[in-house]
Design an enzyme around this catalytic site. Structure first.
Site, PDB file in Angstrom:
ATOM      1  CE  LYS A   1      -4.202  -2.170   2.159  1.00 16.35           C
ATOM      2  NZ  LYS A   1      -5.012  -2.270   3.364  1.00 16.35           N
TER       3      LYS A   1
ATOM      4  N   PRO B   1      -6.525  -2.029  10.311  1.00 11.63           N
ATOM      5  CG  PRO B   1      -7.995  -2.017  12.449  1.00 11.63           C
ATOM      6  CD  PRO B   1      -5.826  -2.359  11.781  1.00 11.63           C
ATOM      7  CG  HIS B   2      -7.357   1.290   6.205  1.00 14.60           C
ATOM      8  ND1 HIS B   2      -6.403   0.459   6.387  1.00 14.60           N
ATOM      9  CD2 HIS B   2      -7.546   1.104   4.472  1.00 14.60           C
ATOM     10  CE1 HIS B   2      -6.095  -0.794   4.940  1.00 14.60           C
ATOM     11  NE2 HIS B   2      -6.791   0.371   4.194  1.00 14.60           N
ATOM     12  CB  ALA B   3     -12.549   3.584   5.791  1.00 11.93           C
TER      13      ALA B   3
END
Length: 685
Positions: free
Chosen positions: A479, A601-603
């Site tokens: 990423k 965790p992420h959005a």
């Protein structure tokens, strides 16, 4: 020497441009390679010299331009040169001419007639005719030949009209209205134009100038076919609906005037057909929208388009209802054009594609709503008009759309895995469009002309664009790689002092050129240093109050909720963001497990991030994120990013921290906030 149509198009772009035009923009606008553009520029310069004009000027990083003085000199001569056919027709132009000459013939048309008109070799013309036969199959038409009748066309009149509209649009885009009229039609074209303008007074509707011009040409061609008894037939139910429209009354007025002027009788079906064209015509001052069932469908279609555009562009229109109302006014005639196969020429299409490429691309992603309603594909000309609506509204509200890039995925792990990778990339990089997913075998022959970078899950031989190898489920390192590299791709290129100086010279007198150059260099370097300083480090985001330790949790959902709590309590995120993180795992699986025992965790920022931040949770007994033991997580680090760039420095530092086995041992064994902070500090530089 003579110029081909593409060279003429380049010259027209430069003549109409008030600024420099880059080779990339020319290549994108003309859908050719940069090499082809430079080859055409050389031909143009040769032609300019032969005509006694100065050559095109070129400035590195800015592009090509014509001196204002040369523009003035050419303005006096350019139209004359175009009118006397100072360039050779392209293959597409020749096929359009051939088609229209056969459609309007009042005597047999043979090969020697076409050779005289096209001025090409016999073999070239025969090849054009062969290609035209193939293209006309799309209209269910057949090009035939008879020894006495010459060339003629078999098929239904409705399909022939569609082909006529298609060819007229092709030639209008390249040779223009005046020349098309003089070379193809001649005769009483002005009287037809007068009748159309008189109909405006009759109907109280004012049409745009391009509508009047194209309708003049269409009617001139149709009259020639009516004289030969070539009439259209329309469905009875369709005619009943059309007769109730005000456009039918206008069509009836026009047909009546034509009957009187040309002493012919025209069937009522032709009036209905003309009404379909008027329904699809753009007007300048008519905002009447009726309340029919079709309009209700169009309103829903417009709503869906606006919804999707906001999603893809990551924007929110403040005056959304007004936008929908104005877009509906445009989409009503567009609906009828598409429904009845009428083509509307848009002279600005290439300009929109070149200068507002991102908005055009975004619009192209939402026109499937139109295609679903009309059952027809939407042309680039129509898309460009819709894009102009969205672009105008963005300008009005002061909203900018992020520059979009095109990615290609090369993957051999199956379509399911490929689609998951595509979804991850598009969620991670909202301004990137995945245009295709292909295999290694396909990659070798795939054209990368319009691809900005390639993402692959297997080793590939590099070609003309960057290639990034990642895992099917993106790791943190993957990423960061994509974020960093694509961010560099999408950044505005480094400012060129030479280019800036050229602009200043064009509009001002420079007193001390060396001093100006030095100050420009200093200013640009200061701006770049400031840009770097804006990005926070890992220690700025992962602070003491954002670190937690627990023995165990109920399940992975509870782990995400607990890990995000410091950010929620501090006003960094909303509850919606926490739910979005959970939904991502539900949809994509445990892709957030970026390393053994570690999850990130992420959005997306717009799903509830208020300000940038990170939080840390250590679970002594671990927590399973799937049924597999390899997905047991001991450390969760929640990321709340406000965009695709600001958090990159901190994320890069975190990746280096997690890449060290000794650091991982410390994180998994410690229960000390200070020990975690010491590690964070060590990598924050």
């Amino acid at each position: 020497m003579i110029l081909n149509a593409r060279c003429v198009q380049i010259l027209n772009m430069l003549l109409s441009s008030s600024t420099h035009v880059t080779a990339d923009k020319l290549a994108q606008s003309l859908q050719v390679s940069r090499r082809t553009v430079y080859y055409d520029i050389q031909k143009i310069n040769d032609w300019l010299r032969s005509q006694g004009f100065s050559q095109l000027k070129h400035v590195r990083d800015l592009g090509f331009y014509l001196d204002d003085q040369v523009k003035k000199q050419m303005a006096q001569k350019w139209q004359t040169l175009q009118t006397i056919r100072h360039y050779e027709y392209s293959s597409e132009e020749r096929k359009a001419w051939i088609g229209l000459l056969i459609f309007i013939r009042n005597r047999p048309i043979f090969l020697h007639d076409l050779l005289e008109k096209m001025q090409v070799s016999r073999s070239t013309l025969l090849n054009d005719i062969k290609e035209l036969k193939t293209e006309w199959q799309l209209f269910q038409l057949q090009l035939a030949f008879h020894r006495k009748q010459g060339y003629f066309i078999k098929g239904e009149e409705m399909q022939k009209r569609k082909a006529i509209v298609h060819h007229v649009a092709q030639l209008l885009a390249t040779v223009g209205y005046e020349r098309l009229c003089s070379e193809l039609l001649g005769g009483r074209i002005s009287s037809i134009n007068d009748i159309i303008r008189q109909s405006e007074a009759f109907s109280s509707i004012r049409y745009t100038n391009d509508v009047i011009q194209t309708l003049t040409i269409y009617l001139s061609i149709f009259i020639r076919r009516w004289i030969r008894g070539k009439y259209i037939q329309m469905d009875e139910q369709e005619k009943e609906v059309l007769r109730s429209t005000r456009e039918y009354k206008t069509a009836h007025y026009i047909i009546t005037q034509i009957e009187n002027a040309f002493q012919i009788n025209v069937p009522k079906d032709e009036t209905c057909y003309l009404a379909t064209y008027l329904l699809g015509s753009r007007v300048t001052d008519d905002k009447q929208i009726d309340q029919s069932n079709e309009i209700a469908i169009l309103k829903q279609m417009v709503k869906n388009m606006v919804d999707d555009f906001q999603t893809y562009a990551c924007v929110q229109f403040k005056h959304r209802e007004e936008l929908k109302k104005n877009l509906l006014i445009h989409m009503k005639p567009a609906y009828y054009r598409l429904k009845y196969g009428l083509h509307l020429q848009n002279e600005l299409t290439q300009s929109v594609k070149a200068n507002y490429h991102d908005i055009f691309t975004l619009t192209k992603k939402v026109v499937h709503h139109v295609e679903n309603v009309v059952g027809q594909s939407v042309s680039d000309d129509e898309i460009a008009y819709i894009a102009m609506h969205f672009g105008g509204w963005l300008d009005r509200e002061g909203v900018s759309v992020p520059t979009r890039k095109k990615a290609l995925i090369v993957c051999e792990s199956g379509i399911g895995t490929s689609r998951i990778l595509q979804k991850q990339i598009e969620e991670l990089l909202p301004t990137v469009d995945v245009i295709d997913i292909i295999s290694v075998r396909e990659y070798r022959a795939y054209s990368l002309e319009h691809v900005d970078f390639v993402v692959t899950t297997i080793p590939l031989q590099p070609r003309d664009v960057p290639v990034y190898m990642v895992r099917p489920i993106l790791t943190a390192a993957d990423k960061i790689l994509l974020l960093r590299e694509t961010n560099e791709l999408s950044e505005t290129r480094t400012l060129s002092v030479e280019a800036l100086l050229e602009i200043v010279k064009k509009h001002a007198t420079i007193i001390n050129e060396q001093a100006l150059i030095q100050e420009l260099h200093e200013y640009i370097s200061q701006s770049q240093r400031k840009e770097i300083f804006k990005k926070p480090m890992l220690k700025d985001l992962l602070t003491k109050h954002h670190i937690q330790f627990v023995e165990e949790v109920g399940d992975w959902k509870e782990a995400i909720v607990l890990a995000a709590k410091p950010l929620l309590d501090g006003g960094y995120i909303t509850n919606e963001y926490i739910q979005a993180m959970i939904d991502n795992v539900m949809t994509l699986g445990p892709y957030i497990v970026i390393a053994p025992g570690v999850a990130l965790p992420h959005a997306r920022p717009e799903q509830g991030v208020k300000k940038i931040g990170m939080s840390f949770l250590k679970i002594k007994n671990g927590c399973l994120f799937s049924e597999k033991e390899e997905h047991r997580v001991y450390v969760l680090i929640v990321l709340a990013a406000i965009d695709n760039e600001t958090h990159l420095k901190a994320l890069s530092q975190l990746t280096k921290l997690l890449s060290d086995k000794e650091n991982m041992r410390v994180l998994f064994s410690t229960n000390s906030v200070e020990e975690v902070l010491t590690l964070i500090e060590a990598y924050s530089h």
